[in-house]
Design an enzyme around this catalytic site. Structure first.
Site, mmCIF file in Angstrom:
data_model
loop_
_atom_site.group_PDB
_atom_site.id
_atom_site.type_symbol
_atom_site.label_atom_id
_atom_site.label_comp_id
_atom_site.label_asym_id
_atom_site.label_seq_id
_atom_site.Cartn_x
_atom_site.Cartn_y
_atom_site.Cartn_z
ATOM 1 C CB ALA A 66 -0.736 -0.144 1.137
ATOM 2 N N GLY A 105 0.216 -5.086 0.662
ATOM 3 C CA GLY A 105 -0.891 -5.030 -0.373
ATOM 4 C C GLY A 105 -0.271 -5.833 -1.841
ATOM 5 C CD GLU A 108 -2.764 -7.552 2.239
ATOM 6 O OE1 GLU A 108 -2.685 -6.443 1.725
ATOM 7 O OE2 GLU A 108 -3.729 -8.006 3.014
ATOM 8 C CD GLU A 128 1.179 -6.075 5.191
ATOM 9 O OE1 GLU A 128 1.997 -7.077 5.334
ATOM 10 O OE2 GLU A 128 0.445 -5.923 4.104
HETATM 11 N N1 3HC Z 1 4.757 3.387 0.248
HETATM 12 C C1 3HC Z 1 5.114 4.461 -0.110
HETATM 13 N N2 3HC Z 1 6.333 4.668 -0.493
HETATM 14 C C2 3HC Z 1 7.485 3.599 -0.340
HETATM 15 C C3 3HC Z 1 6.850 2.571 -0.030
HETATM 16 C C4 3HC Z 1 5.508 2.512 0.100
HETATM 17 N N3 3HC Z 1 4.909 0.991 0.353
HETATM 18 N N4 3HC Z 1 7.635 1.563 -0.101
HETATM 19 C C5 3HC Z 1 8.859 2.336 -0.276
HETATM 20 N N5 3HC Z 1 8.559 3.698 -0.382
HETATM 21 C C6 3HC Z 1 9.387 4.715 -0.816
HETATM 22 C C7 3HC Z 1 10.627 4.889 0.367
HETATM 23 O O1 3HC Z 1 10.128 5.870 1.287
HETATM 24 C C8 3HC Z 1 11.729 5.696 -0.465
HETATM 25 O O2 3HC Z 1 11.352 6.932 -0.786
HETATM 26 P P1 3HC Z 1 12.355 7.874 -0.551
HETATM 27 O O3 3HC Z 1 13.282 7.354 -1.942
HETATM 28 O O4 3HC Z 1 11.766 9.141 -0.886
HETATM 29 O O5 3HC Z 1 13.218 7.700 0.572
HETATM 30 C C9 3HC Z 1 11.690 4.697 -1.996
HETATM 31 O O6 3HC Z 1 10.356 4.271 -1.937
HETATM 32 C C10 3HC Z 1 12.479 3.765 -2.013
HETATM 33 O O7 3HC Z 1 12.354 2.933 -0.922
HETATM 34 P P2 3HC Z 1 13.777 2.190 -0.235
HETATM 35 O O8 3HC Z 1 14.912 3.260 0.204
HETATM 36 O O9 3HC Z 1 13.408 1.463 0.878
HETATM 37 O O10 3HC Z 1 14.429 1.392 -1.193
HETATM 38 P P3 3HC Z 1 14.970 -0.091 -1.410
HETATM 39 O O11 3HC Z 1 15.341 -0.605 -2.536
HETATM 40 O O12 3HC Z 1 16.110 -0.264 -0.312
HETATM 41 O O13 3HC Z 1 13.685 -0.963 -0.649
HETATM 42 C C11 3HC Z 1 11.318 -1.793 -0.509
HETATM 43 C C12 3HC Z 1 12.657 -1.200 -1.425
HETATM 44 C C13 3HC Z 1 12.011 -3.421 -0.057
HETATM 45 C C14 3HC Z 1 10.337 -2.315 -1.284
HETATM 46 C C15 3HC Z 1 11.350 -1.244 0.714
HETATM 47 O O14 3HC Z 1 11.032 0.237 0.399
HETATM 48 C C16 3HC Z 1 10.215 -1.589 1.579
HETATM 49 O O15 3HC Z 1 10.509 -2.566 2.371
HETATM 50 N N6 3HC Z 1 9.132 -0.829 1.555
HETATM 51 C C17 3HC Z 1 7.872 -1.138 2.393
HETATM 52 C C18 3HC Z 1 7.101 -2.561 1.906
HETATM 53 C C19 3HC Z 1 5.901 -2.406 3.042
HETATM 54 O O16 3HC Z 1 5.982 -2.349 4.280
HETATM 55 N N7 3HC Z 1 4.966 -2.790 2.344
HETATM 56 C C20 3HC Z 1 3.638 -3.094 3.040
HETATM 57 C C21 3HC Z 1 2.997 -1.742 3.151
HETATM 58 S S1 3HC Z 1 1.565 -1.744 4.364
HETATM 59 C C22 3HC Z 1 0.453 -2.436 3.407
HETATM 60 O O17 3HC Z 1 0.609 -2.932 2.400
HETATM 61 C C23 3HC Z 1 -1.082 -3.043 3.929
HETATM 62 C C24 3HC Z 1 -1.864 -3.520 3.187
HETATM 63 O O18 3HC Z 1 -1.918 -4.625 3.852
HETATM 64 C C25 3HC Z 1 -3.239 -2.993 3.373
#
Ligand code: 3HC
Length: 690
Positions: A66, A105, A108, A128
């Site tokens: 998400a 997401g 998902e 998450e």
């Molecule tokens: N939403 C918005 N921005 C995100 C994001 C997300 N889910 N994931 C990463 N970003 C952004 C980061 O803030 C960063 O922004 P910046 O360059 O402005 O600082 C940019 O994307 C790059 O991220 P990283 O520096 O972390 O890049 P990496 O290549 O090292 O890692 C990644 C990539 C493995 C995808 C890592 O960013 C990550 O783990 N992201 C989060 C994944 C996550 O937690 N997903 C679940 C979200 S909650 C959800 O989905 C709820 C659902 O169940 C309803």
């Protein structure tokens, strides 16, 4: 090709509708992606020439979750759940083509497709829990139906993704694609179209739930197994409850349970802190005054001076990512011991199955030992990791200055000493920097990068990116005694000892800190580090409780006694000796002793940390408040569900923090409690640390 939304394109490729998502940097499920998926699937359903759908992403990754930046900004239609219902109910086979990461997401979404294919390097997970959340779009109900309950529990409670190979074995991926993903995925989609037959939705599958229905005890077994590690966190337990619901309730009921628990977490303080921390960590890598065109220096060989615990750990970080290291020691026995400890550490890791014996050999082969500083002449970076003595460090740096090649980076692992003073003994202060690793250096995630007054932008940039390479989170800080982390810790330690003098036994102080979420309390931490850091047997005059303990050879865990007594397994028990010493020192100082409440202990340990953090910001030692929080979470085990000291202060309210600091200042008359001017200004404006 049709643009469905600015983030999703639609193309009918000979009967397969290819939906291409393009939402850099990580193809998060922003509103435009959700809308595009919904409309794209509807278009494919309505087109009789389309027989199947392929979801594919541009850029480096499949959907990584998400859009976290949308959290808290109110619902933007369509919500993810209704998009996924449309996918789930589609009458034509939908295939997800996964590269990079399918997370949260994103996974998902893939679980609402009929099939998933992935490249071998892809990773799939539900992380998450790391944001204080649970998968809120059916992940907890669908994943166990595919991979089984135990695997699903492991994935949602750790947040650790699985590789494409593991996913294939678990049935989460239907095929690993060699070569071009889009081509391979299109061929796979056509195969499935040709096969025909009824489309099986994951929600209708029950077989993988059966074993957990027969063994419901697995849930409590897991709770027990992770209790210590997840202490204080709500999200792991809520994730378990959702998977339990998948087993015990019909699918739609399970979805309701998931939704209810997701909302609870999403509106709670823990998730707010963990989401804040997600961005704080990424922010720490951004250095505002570093020119964009700053050149990064190559680091192909590293020298480490000192083969003790720190030196060995630092060397391991380098060879873990293939950087060869030369370790220099003064004495042959010490060098031998240091190298043997490194090998033993790797062998222990291999025994646990985390690396292979070949890895052990390969890593050890990258380390060479020497007793001659001249061996460091061809290193691109030399890290000094000897004991904390300014005279010794200056001697090493002035010798190193004559040995290291021009342009090589000269770093000190000092945890407190003045980098400028060290740099001044060289003719190249621009190449000198602090690289403060945290013990154990091969495990702890934090690296404090200490910029001296003359450190060049190239050297800073190189060290920040080296940190990434060795999988650390770096925080750039300025020079002051103890930098950010230890400077703040001194204040907590001082107060912990004052509390013990006033009547709170060390184990009570420690328990309060442990219950707050720290991995250990202040006295346990001192015992672990060794009470003799900075203590000198020849000059000791027994001026403090610590000095007296050292004089009694109670120098912490390593001598079996310190503030606590330790058994042979290093289990602590409260020590009457230490408690009597505190009573004796209190009597000498005329301090009347009393019972102290846990609330007072917590306040008196944490408020000085916040106050010192504010001074650090005022002095420009840290770039931003969130950097201090990153230092505390990754360097000192501050519980991430409380965000770090500065976030915690914001959540208490700075006006309240200020009022309590003023209260203790008036009560004690001690300037230790004098509120930082910066904090006063923010609190009086009704502002927060930002
Ligand atoms: N939403 C918005 N921005 C995100 C994001 C997300 N889910 N994931 C990463 N970003 C952004 C980061 O803030 C960063 O922004 P910046 O360059 O402005 O600082 C940019 O994307 C790059 O991220 P990283 O520096 O972390 O890049 P990496 O290549 O090292 O890692 C990644 C990539 C493995 C995808 C890592 O960013 C990550 O783990 N992201 C989060 C994944 C996550 O937690 N997903 C679940 C979200 S909650 C959800 O989905 C709820 C659902 O169940 C309803």
């Amino acid at each position: 090709m049709v643009q469905v939304t600015s983030m999703v394109d639609y193309e009918n490729v000979d009967g397969v509708a290819v939906l291409t998502l393009d939402n850099p940097p990580v193809n998060a499920l922003s509103q435009g992606v959700r809308q595009g998926l919904l409309e794209g699937v509807a278009r494919a359903e309505a087109d009789d020439t389309v027989k199947g759908v392929l979801i594919h992403c541009k850029g480096g990754t499949f959907i990584a979750g998400a859009d976290i930046t949308e959290f808290g900004s109110g619902p933007l239609e369509p919500d993810l759940r209704s998009v996924l219902v449309a996918l789930d109910n589609a009458g034509k086979p939908i295939v997800a083509a996964i590269h990079g990461t399918a997370l949260g997401g994103g996974l998902e979404t893939a679980l609402c497709c009929h099939y998933r294919v992935a490249v071998a390097s892809a990773k799939l997970g539900l992380p998450e829990v790391n944001l204080g959340l649970l998968p809120g779009a059916g992940g907890t109900q669908r994943l166990p139906r595919v991979v089984g309950v135990e695997k699903a529990l492991q994935m949602v409670t750790t947040g650790v993704p699985v590789s494409a190979t593991e996913a294939l074995e678990a049935g989460l991926v239907d095929r690993v694609i060699e070569g071009d993903l889009r081509t391979g995925a299109l061929a796979f989609t056509r195969e499935k179209i040709a096969q025909g037959g009824t489309l099986l939705r994951i929600r209708d599958r029950e077989d993988k739930l059966q074993s957990a229905r027969e063994h419901p005890e697995i849930f409590d077994q897991l709770r027990k197994a992770i209790a210590r590690k997840t202490r204080g966190f709500l999200a792991p337990e809520y994730n378990i409850r959702c998977i339990e619901a998948a087993v015990k309730q019909p699918f739609d009921e399970g979805m309701k349970t998931e939704s209810k628990l997701f909302k609870e977490l999403m509106t709670g303080p823990q998730s707010a802190a963990q989401q804040y921390f997600f961005f704080a960590e990424r922010q720490a890598g951004k250095i505002p005054d570093l020119p964009k065109d700053t050149v990064e220096l190559p680091i192909a060989r590293v020298g480490v001076i000192g083969s003790g615990t720190m030196g060995g750990g630092i060397a391991m970080n380098m060879v873990n990512v293939g950087i060869p290291v030369t370790i220099v020691e003064v004495k042959a026995e010490a060098l031998e011991r240091g190298l043997a400890v490194i090998r033993k550490n790797y062998e222990n890791t291999a025994r646990k199955g985390r690396i292979s014996q070949a890895d052990v050999e390969q890593r050890c082969a990258l380390i060479s030992g020497s007793l001659d500083l001249n061996e460091l002449a061809d290193c691109d970076l030399v890290i000094e990791a000897v004991f904390e003595d300014m005279a010794v460090k200056k001697d090493i740096f002035s010798r190193l200055d004559g040995i290291a090649r021009p342009g090589a980076i000269l770093a000190s692992n000092t945890s407190a000493l003045d980098i400028n003073e060290i740099a001044a003994v060289t003719k190249r202060p621009e190449s000198v920097i602090g690289l403060h690793f945290f013990s154990p250096a091969n495990v702890m995630k934090l690296l404090e990068v200490v910029r001296g007054a003359k450190t060049s932008p190239e050297v800073i940039k190189t060290c920040m990116s080296l940190a990434k390479r060795i999988r650390k989170t770096a925080v750039l800080v300025g020079v002051c005694h103890g930098f950010v982390g230890n400077r703040i810790l001194f204040y907590r330690q001082r107060q912990a000892e004052q509390l013990a003098l006033e009547g709170a036994p060390p184990h009570q102080v420690d328990k309060v800190l442990y219950d707050f979420g720290f991995p250990m309390g202040a006295f346990q931490m001192s015992d672990l580090a060794g009470l003799d850091i900075g203590w000198n047997a020849k000059t000791s005059r027994g001026a403090t409780v610590k000095d007296r303990l050292c004089e009694m050879d109670r120098r912490g865990q390593k001598t079996g006694a310190g503030f606590y007594d330790y058994d042979e397994n290093r289990n602590p028990t409260p020590s009457p000796v230490a408690e009597e010493l505190f009573a004796e020192f209190a009597a000498k100082a005329g301090i009347s002793r009393r019972e102290i409440t846990d609330e007072e202990i917590l306040e008196r340990c944490v408020l000085p940390m916040i106050n010192e953090g504010a001074k650090i910001l005022d002095e420009g030692i840290a770039i931003r408040a969130s950097d201090i929080d990153v230092v505390y979470v990754y360097g000192y085990g501050w519980p991430v569900h409380r965000g770090g000291p500065m976030h915690y202060a914001n959540s208490l309210g700075l006006d309240k923090v200020l009022a309590r600091l003023r209260h203790y200042h008036e009560l004690t008359g001690d300037d230790f409690w004098k509120p930082s001017q910066y904090l006063v200004a923010l609190a009086e404006k009704g502002d927060r640390f930002s």
